[in-house]
Motif scaffolding. Structure first.
Motif, PDB file in Angstrom:
ATOM      1  N   ASN A  88       0.818  -1.214   0.000  1.00 16.40           N
ATOM      2  CA  ASN A  88       0.000   0.000   0.000  1.00 16.40           C
ATOM      3  C   ASN A  88       0.853   1.265   0.000  1.00 16.40           C
ATOM      4  N   SER A  89       1.912   1.280   0.793  1.00 19.73           N
ATOM      5  CA  SER A  89       2.757   2.471   0.849  1.00 19.73           C
ATOM      6  C   SER A  89       3.495   2.670  -0.467  1.00 19.73           C
ATOM      7  N   THR A  90       3.929   1.582  -1.089  1.00 14.59           N
ATOM      8  CA  THR A  90       4.630   1.692  -2.370  1.00 14.59           C
ATOM      9  C   THR A  90       3.694   2.217  -3.452  1.00 14.59           C
ATOM     10  N   ARG A  91       2.474   1.735  -3.466  1.00 21.06           N
ATOM     11  CA  ARG A  91       1.496   2.247  -4.434  1.00 21.06           C
ATOM     12  C   ARG A  91       1.219   3.725  -4.213  1.00 21.06           C
ATOM     13  N   ALA A  92       1.135   4.134  -2.954  1.00 21.23           N
ATOM     14  CA  ALA A  92       0.880   5.543  -2.649  1.00 21.23           C
ATOM     15  C   ALA A  92       2.037   6.417  -3.118  1.00 21.23           C
TER      16      ALA A  92
END
Length: 355
Positions: A88-92
């Protein structure tokens, strides 16, 4: 440069932020919480775009380190959080870069050397290394770590950021004298006479000295030709028994009691962590770094261990009268050496990778 470090509140993030600030760069750490630091800390939820994305717009480099620590028991809940927090953090971060009016020129995305297979026969480099996941006879928890690593890199690869170069940091254990890091833990065991071989001692240990890690990150920021996966590890991984013996020698301890596999199973259970961190054979070499001309200052473990032991002692002695700084007194934050020119091309023989 302006450098944004999502998830930069752990050991590696603090190591980088400290070095960047000391060299005069602007550093912004994205964190779920607020804390005192010598750099700006901006809150984010590591999932959705909000005001924090403005920090990435116009920055020079983004180094995403966000993700729940793997130093825990792999319960169903922890597995879900470990994996989701990384994806999720990488996508953000990818979305923020894609939507930036002035995108950063480089995105360094944390990954891990654990992505490679548990093996003893040959070292893993970026071109010929074997990714893990299909080994026979290894615990299911080891397969989970590899699945996380692959999903983590996939999330970054799926981000469409044509104006930004992407590099996957397949990092080995970063050894620094900071309190609470892996070297601090290993040295603590050694000081108490427990620094013997773990298991049968045959498993390879891949590692990187903290100063080489920082220099390699600078190198990757500067090297426009490098993208995709890059191994951040010493060119000379060694078996665990040899690794621990060199650490004992560096500290001046002659005795180190070994720990059998069953002892480690009990110990890691009580410490709420996993034996994979100790028993998996990580034989990883930095082929792409070396081919690009990077020169390691600490290519072999005995010299690295000696330097780390010396600095560990200096930091503790320097803080003997300061109970509040936790071994991070400002006078000790800056290393005594200067960054070498990022384009040195000569390489000593000791920097050659193992065959």
């Amino acid at each position: 440069m302006k450098i944004v470090i999502p998830g930069g509140t752990g050991q590696v993030g603090i190591l980088l932020a400290r070095a960047f600030v000391a060299d005069g760069h602007e550093v912004v750490v994205l964190s779920r919480g607020q804390g005192k630091a010598a750099w700006r800390v901006v809150r984010w939820d590591a999932e959705t775009l909000s005001d924090w994305a403005a920090e990435i717009d116009g920055s020079d480099a983004v180094i995403n380190l966000a993700g729940r620590s793997v130093n825990c028991r792999y319960t169903a809940k922890n597995r879900r959080v470990i994996k989701d927090s990384r994806i999720n953090s990488t996508r953000a971060v990818g979305q923020a870069i894609a939507e930036a009016a002035r995108a950063p020129r480089v995105w360094l995305q944390a990954s891990t050397a654990t992505i490679y297979a548990h093996r003893f026969d040959s070292p893993n480099d970026e071109a010929t290394g074997i990714l893990g996941g299909s080994e026979e006879g290894v615990p299911a928890t080891w397969q989970f770590s590899i699945d996380v690593a692959k999903s983590w890199e996939q999330a970054a690869n799926e981000a469409v950021v044509p104006r930004t170069r992407k590099v996957m940091l397949r990092s080995a254990m970063t050894m620094s004298p900071d309190r609470g890091g892996v070297f601090d833990v290993l040295l603590g065991l050694t000081r108490w006479g427990l620094g013997g071989a773990n298991g049968d001692g045959r498993q390879y240990v891949s590692w990187i000295h903290d100063q080489d890690f920082i220099r390699a990150v600078y190198w990757l920021i500067d090297s426009a030709e490098l993208e995709g996966p890059v191994n951040l590890a010493s060119p000379n991984p060694i078996p665990n028994a040899e690794f621990m013996r060199a650490l004992r020698d560096a500290w001046g301890t002659g005795v180190g009691l070994p720990a059998t596999k069953w002892m480690l199973e009990i110990g890691t259970f009580l410490m709420r962590t996993e034996t994979e961190l100790i028993l998996k054979s990580r034989r990883v070499v930095p082929r792409r770094l070396l081919q690009s001309g990077f020169v390691f200052q600490f290519p072999t473990w005995p010299e690295a261990a000696a330097d780390l032991c010396r600095r560990w002692q200096e930091r503790r002695q320097g803080c003997a009268t300061c109970s509040s700084c936790r071994g991070q007194h400002p006078s000790l934050r800056r290393a005594t050496w200067r960054w070498p020119s990022p384009r040195r091309r000569s390489s000593p023989a000791s920097s050659a990778p193992q065959n």
